[in-house]
Design an enzyme around this catalytic site. Sequence first.
Site, PDB file in Angstrom:
ATOM      1  N   LYS A   1       1.488  -3.957   4.132  1.00 15.14           N
ATOM      2  CA  LYS A   1       2.805  -3.543   3.627  1.00 15.14           C
ATOM      3  C   LYS A   1       3.679  -2.853   4.683  1.00 15.14           C
ATOM      4  CE  LYS A   1       1.470  -2.756  -1.195  1.00 15.14           C
ATOM      5  NZ  LYS A   1       1.503  -1.809  -2.318  1.00 15.14           N
TER       6      LYS A   1
ATOM      7  N   GLY B   1      -0.166   8.783   0.386  1.00 19.20           N
ATOM      8  CA  GLY B   1      -0.300   7.494   1.060  1.00 19.20           C
ATOM      9  C   GLY B   1       0.864   6.583   0.719  1.00 19.20           C
ATOM     10  N   GLY B   2       0.653   5.273   0.907  1.00 16.79           N
ATOM     11  CA  GLY B   2       1.732   4.305   0.697  1.00 16.79           C
ATOM     12  C   GLY B   2       2.257   4.300  -0.729  1.00 16.79           C
ATOM     13  N   ALA B   3       1.353   4.339  -1.706  1.00 21.33           N
ATOM     14  CA  ALA B   3       1.786   4.272  -3.109  1.00 21.33           C
ATOM     15  C   ALA B   3       2.538   5.549  -3.490  1.00 21.33           C
ATOM     16  CB  ALA B   3       0.576   4.072  -4.018  1.00 21.33           C
TER      17      ALA B   3
ATOM     18  N   ASP C   1       7.154  -1.676  -5.948  1.00 16.36           N
ATOM     19  CA  ASP C   1       6.154  -0.720  -6.466  1.00 16.36           C
ATOM     20  C   ASP C   1       6.821   0.446  -7.215  1.00 16.36           C
ATOM     21  OD1 ASP C   1       3.826  -1.998  -5.737  1.00 16.36           O
ATOM     22  OD2 ASP C   1       3.684  -0.998  -3.786  1.00 16.36           O
TER      23      ASP C   1
ATOM     24  N   SER D   1      -8.003  -9.524  -6.321  1.00 11.93           N
ATOM     25  CA  SER D   1      -6.624  -9.492  -6.819  1.00 11.93           C
ATOM     26  C   SER D   1      -6.444 -10.304  -8.106  1.00 11.93           C
ATOM     27  CB  SER D   1      -5.670 -10.032  -5.747  1.00 11.93           C
ATOM     28  OG  SER D   1      -4.368 -10.110  -6.292  1.00 11.93           O
TER      29      SER D   1
HETATM   30  P1  NAP Z   1      -3.552   5.055   0.800  1.00 12.14           P
HETATM   31  O1  NAP Z   1      -2.287   4.824   1.541  1.00 12.14           O
HETATM   32  O2  NAP Z   1      -4.854   4.763   1.459  1.00 12.14           O
HETATM   33  O3  NAP Z   1      -3.548   6.601   0.298  1.00 12.14           O
HETATM   34  C1  NAP Z   1      -4.697   7.146  -0.310  1.00 12.14           C
HETATM   35  C2  NAP Z   1      -4.371   8.510  -0.905  1.00 12.14           C
HETATM   36  O4  NAP Z   1      -5.525   8.948  -1.637  1.00 12.14           O
HETATM   37  C3  NAP Z   1      -4.068   9.586   0.149  1.00 12.14           C
HETATM   38  O5  NAP Z   1      -3.142  10.510  -0.382  1.00 12.14           O
HETATM   39  C4  NAP Z   1      -5.446  10.246   0.314  1.00 12.14           C
HETATM   40  O6  NAP Z   1      -5.364  11.584   0.725  1.00 12.14           O
HETATM   41  C5  NAP Z   1      -5.944  10.222  -1.109  1.00 12.14           C
HETATM   42  N1  NAP Z   1      -7.400  10.310  -1.184  1.00 12.14           N
HETATM   43  C6  NAP Z   1      -8.301   9.391  -0.770  1.00 12.14           C
HETATM   44  N2  NAP Z   1      -9.541   9.834  -1.003  1.00 12.14           N
HETATM   45  C7  NAP Z   1      -9.414  11.066  -1.561  1.00 12.14           C
HETATM   46  C8  NAP Z   1     -10.347  12.043  -1.996  1.00 12.14           C
HETATM   47  N3  NAP Z   1     -11.677  11.835  -1.924  1.00 12.14           N
HETATM   48  N4  NAP Z   1      -9.874  13.198  -2.514  1.00 12.14           N
HETATM   49  C9  NAP Z   1      -8.543  13.430  -2.616  1.00 12.14           C
HETATM   50  N5  NAP Z   1      -7.607  12.537  -2.207  1.00 12.14           N
HETATM   51  C10 NAP Z   1      -8.041  11.376  -1.674  1.00 12.14           C
HETATM   52  O7  NAP Z   1      -3.612   4.181  -0.563  1.00 12.14           O
HETATM   53  P2  NAP Z   1      -2.360   3.721  -1.439  1.00 12.14           P
HETATM   54  O8  NAP Z   1      -1.971   2.347  -1.063  1.00 12.14           O
HETATM   55  O9  NAP Z   1      -1.356   4.806  -1.423  1.00 12.14           O
HETATM   56  O10 NAP Z   1      -3.045   3.605  -2.900  1.00 12.14           O
HETATM   57  C11 NAP Z   1      -3.387   4.782  -3.621  1.00 12.14           C
HETATM   58  C12 NAP Z   1      -3.909   4.397  -5.007  1.00 12.14           C
HETATM   59  O11 NAP Z   1      -2.879   3.792  -5.780  1.00 12.14           O
HETATM   60  C13 NAP Z   1      -5.062   3.396  -4.970  1.00 12.14           C
HETATM   61  O12 NAP Z   1      -6.014   3.768  -5.929  1.00 12.14           O
HETATM   62  C14 NAP Z   1      -4.406   2.091  -5.339  1.00 12.14           C
HETATM   63  O13 NAP Z   1      -5.329   1.217  -5.990  1.00 12.14           O
HETATM   64  C15 NAP Z   1      -3.338   2.560  -6.331  1.00 12.14           C
HETATM   65  N6  NAP Z   1      -2.196   1.643  -6.431  1.00 12.14           N
HETATM   66  C16 NAP Z   1      -1.936   1.074  -7.645  1.00 12.14           C
HETATM   67  C17 NAP Z   1      -0.853   0.225  -7.782  1.00 12.14           C
HETATM   68  C18 NAP Z   1      -0.557  -0.406  -9.110  1.00 12.14           C
HETATM   69  O14 NAP Z   1       0.233  -1.359  -9.164  1.00 12.14           O
HETATM   70  N7  NAP Z   1      -1.128   0.078 -10.199  1.00 12.14           N
HETATM   71  C19 NAP Z   1      -0.011  -0.066  -6.676  1.00 12.14           C
HETATM   72  C20 NAP Z   1      -0.303   0.554  -5.444  1.00 12.14           C
HETATM   73  C21 NAP Z   1      -1.405   1.409  -5.341  1.00 12.14           C
HETATM   74  P3  NAP Z   1      -5.488  11.982   2.285  1.00 12.14           P
HETATM   75  O15 NAP Z   1      -4.109  11.891   2.849  1.00 12.14           O
HETATM   76  O16 NAP Z   1      -6.018  13.359   2.219  1.00 12.14           O
HETATM   77  O17 NAP Z   1      -6.460  11.006   2.913  1.00 12.14           O
END
Ligand code: NAP
Length: 307
Positions: free
Chosen positions: A89, A152-154, A125, A32
């Site tokens: 979260k 997902g969450g984001a 977010d 982080s």
């Molecule tokens: P999460 O809840 O684990 O959701 C992951 C998402 O990615 C789901 O929609 C999942 O689809 C998809 N996914 C995973 N592997 C995949 C693959 N091989 N092919 C296609 N889709 C795939 O994670 P999250 O917390 O939402 O975070 C998602 C991303 O946003 C991460 O990269 C995180 O680092 C980024 N993020 C950035 C910020 C920022 O401040 N910049 C803030 C929050 C998050 P399925 O439903 O099919 O598994």
Amino acid sequence: MNTEKTYTLRDLETTEFSGTPLAVVGHPIQHSVSPAMHNAALAKLRETDSRFIDWAYYRFDIAPEDFAQALVLFHKRCFLGLNLTIPHKVQALDLIQGVSADAKSMGAVNTLVRDELGYDGFNTDGYGLSRGLELDLDVPLKDANVILLGSGGAARAAAVQCMLSGCAQLYVGNRTPERLQDLLAVLDGVSGKMQIRTFALHELPQDLPECGVVVNATSLGLQPSDPAPIDVAQLPTGWKVYDMIYNPTKTALLEQASARALPFANGLSMLVQQGARSLELWSHSKVDAHAMLNAACHSLKLPPRYA
Ligand code: NAP
């Protein structure tokens, strides 16, 4: 106290954190950049306001099974504010007292603010994404056409923010259809007149409007060898591309956008803006987001953005 160190539940049990402590809590958390960002902003606040003389922001690695106990200890140790990241979260919602309306819709909190009885929860977010799109790509969410990748969450926070901001049209694609349906169920509860269309991740809708913004909220791209989640060649030329991933700095999705000369940006601005908003909630002061961005760049071994 050392703000570079990663603290544990044991440290929370045995150690007094003097002054006004803040922290990011996650598992894993070693990567982080939030402590660097927030401590840089606190140093700026201290230059003009002695209230912040003893404020400090720490990093805690807390496993999900220890989170409830940790939250009680954070309160006992007088931590004024906490940022929550993966995997806390959602779980936190059941352990806090008040939840802001947008965080409730998003089904997740990333910012906790202490009061006498416990913590109140917020989600910054969606705000961070909205500001990031404005700052980096000159895209206000109001009246925008948005293709959101992920469920997902984001993605959930992004979709709720799109609705609350008055997007014109939202297209959501995800790999797993069931998870996409869960996202739609969440959006059902959020008021708004926006149209929502869904698609399978590998098949972009054919009849897209001339311009809009793609937001990648999947984790596809976190590994340098990951392919892009969509084929950017299928977008009309007026589209822009934002990837929430900021490390690596240029994912395959952004490489494709760059090759087609579409404006693009990574998620560093979202990270900084959500953090700045959290610090504003705790400090009730205007926060220097440029200092936060430069500190994040330094931690990620990138050149500073501002002199
Ligand atoms: P999460 O809840 O684990 O959701 C992951 C998402 O990615 C789901 O929609 C999942 O689809 C998809 N996914 C995973 N592997 C995949 C693959 N091989 N092919 C296609 N889709 C795939 O994670 P999250 O917390 O939402 O975070 C998602 C991303 O946003 C991460 O990269 C995180 O680092 C980024 N993020 C950035 C910020 C920022 O401040 N910049 C803030 C929050 C998050 P399925 O439903 O099919 O598994």
